[in-house]
Scaffold this motif. Sequence first.
Motif, short mmCIF file in Angstrom:
data_model
loop_
_atom_site.label_atom_id
_atom_site.label_comp_id
_atom_site.label_asym_id
_atom_site.label_seq_id
_atom_site.Cartn_x
_atom_site.Cartn_y
_atom_site.Cartn_z
N PRO A 24 0.79 -1.24 0.00
CA PRO A 24 0.00 0.00 0.00
C PRO A 24 0.82 1.29 0.00
O PRO A 24 0.46 2.23 -0.73
CB PRO A 24 -0.88 -0.14 1.25
CG PRO A 24 -1.07 -1.62 1.38
CD PRO A 24 0.28 -2.19 1.00
N PRO A 25 1.92 1.40 0.75
CA PRO A 25 2.69 2.65 0.66
C PRO A 25 3.27 2.89 -0.74
O PRO A 25 3.32 4.03 -1.21
CB PRO A 25 3.81 2.47 1.68
CG PRO A 25 3.30 1.44 2.64
CD PRO A 25 2.43 0.53 1.82
N ALA A 27 1.89 1.72 -3.54
CA ALA A 27 0.73 2.06 -4.37
C ALA A 27 0.34 3.52 -4.19
O ALA A 27 0.03 4.22 -5.17
CB ALA A 27 -0.44 1.15 -4.00
N ARG A 28 0.38 3.98 -2.96
CA ARG A 28 0.07 5.39 -2.69
C ARG A 28 1.08 6.31 -3.39
O ARG A 28 0.71 7.32 -3.98
CB ARG A 28 0.06 5.65 -1.19
CG ARG A 28 -0.31 7.07 -0.84
CD ARG A 28 -0.23 7.31 0.66
NE ARG A 28 -0.90 8.55 0.99
CZ ARG A 28 -1.82 8.69 1.91
NH1 ARG A 28 -2.19 7.67 2.64
NH2 ARG A 28 -2.38 9.85 2.13
N CYS A 48 -6.67 8.89 -0.77
CA CYS A 48 -5.48 8.06 -0.57
C CYS A 48 -5.52 7.36 0.79
O CYS A 48 -5.16 6.18 0.89
CB CYS A 48 -4.22 8.89 -0.72
SG CYS A 48 -3.86 9.35 -2.42
N ALA A 51 -7.89 4.46 0.63
CA ALA A 51 -7.41 3.37 -0.21
C ALA A 51 -6.18 2.68 0.36
O ALA A 51 -6.09 1.45 0.34
CB ALA A 51 -7.11 3.91 -1.61
N TYR A 52 -5.23 3.45 0.87
CA TYR A 52 -3.89 2.91 1.14
C TYR A 52 -3.49 2.82 2.61
O TYR A 52 -2.41 2.31 2.91
CB TYR A 52 -2.85 3.72 0.37
CG TYR A 52 -3.16 3.78 -1.11
CD1 TYR A 52 -3.29 2.62 -1.86
CD2 TYR A 52 -3.34 4.99 -1.76
CE1 TYR A 52 -3.59 2.67 -3.22
CE2 TYR A 52 -3.63 5.05 -3.11
CZ TYR A 52 -3.76 3.89 -3.84
OH TYR A 52 -4.06 3.94 -5.17
N ASP A 53 -4.30 3.29 3.53
CA ASP A 53 -3.99 3.15 4.94
C ASP A 53 -4.06 1.67 5.35
O ASP A 53 -4.64 0.86 4.64
CB ASP A 53 -4.95 3.98 5.79
CG ASP A 53 -4.49 5.43 5.92
OD1 ASP A 53 -3.46 5.80 5.34
OD2 ASP A 53 -5.18 6.20 6.61
N MET A 58 -7.26 -1.28 -0.09
CA MET A 58 -6.22 -2.13 -0.65
C MET A 58 -5.89 -3.27 0.30
O MET A 58 -5.73 -4.41 -0.14
CB MET A 58 -4.96 -1.32 -0.97
CG MET A 58 -3.91 -2.14 -1.67
SD MET A 58 -2.53 -1.12 -2.21
CE MET A 58 -1.94 -2.11 -3.57
#
Length: 178
Positions: A24-25, A27-28, A48, A51-53, A58
Amino acid sequence: MDIRASHADVSFRDALPGDVAALPPVARRIFTETFGARFAGADFDAFCNAAYDPLGTMARDLADPFIGWRIAEQAGVPVGYAKLRSWSGSPGEAGAMELQQIYVLSAWHGKGVAETLMHWAVGEALARGAPSLYLTVFDHNERAKRFYARHGFSEVGHCAFRLGDQVYDDRVWRRPLG
């Protein structure tokens, strides 16, 4: 670490449960590299985060056994990925698959990483018996549209992408399989 090395330095594998910490990091970062200048602000940050935390969409999708993931990495660090799931958009098509994301860090653009991820997605969709592979792309992402056209996709419709209170026009593209 030099992330501008050749494609030969990249390995590809399916996602594992432990990837929820590393992917995720990245992807962010990719999403921000691609769209941050256009959409920066509180709404972009909120999107973001959702989605990415660590508890974001994700992370939930990485735990879903029906979603396929392929990760490109250099020395164990992700540099890109592809995400494949059942297509539920319009136009409807029974059994079709969606390449929901194919993201690569900008330092790796033009090095064959996205090509390899695309070949995986097409092969995986074929293995699952999908008649077609769909994706959506932001209408102003010309680089992505050229890439998809080179891989046999063509535009078949449009859909809305919401970021905060704004609605943006995304395009639906399809590649027939078989």
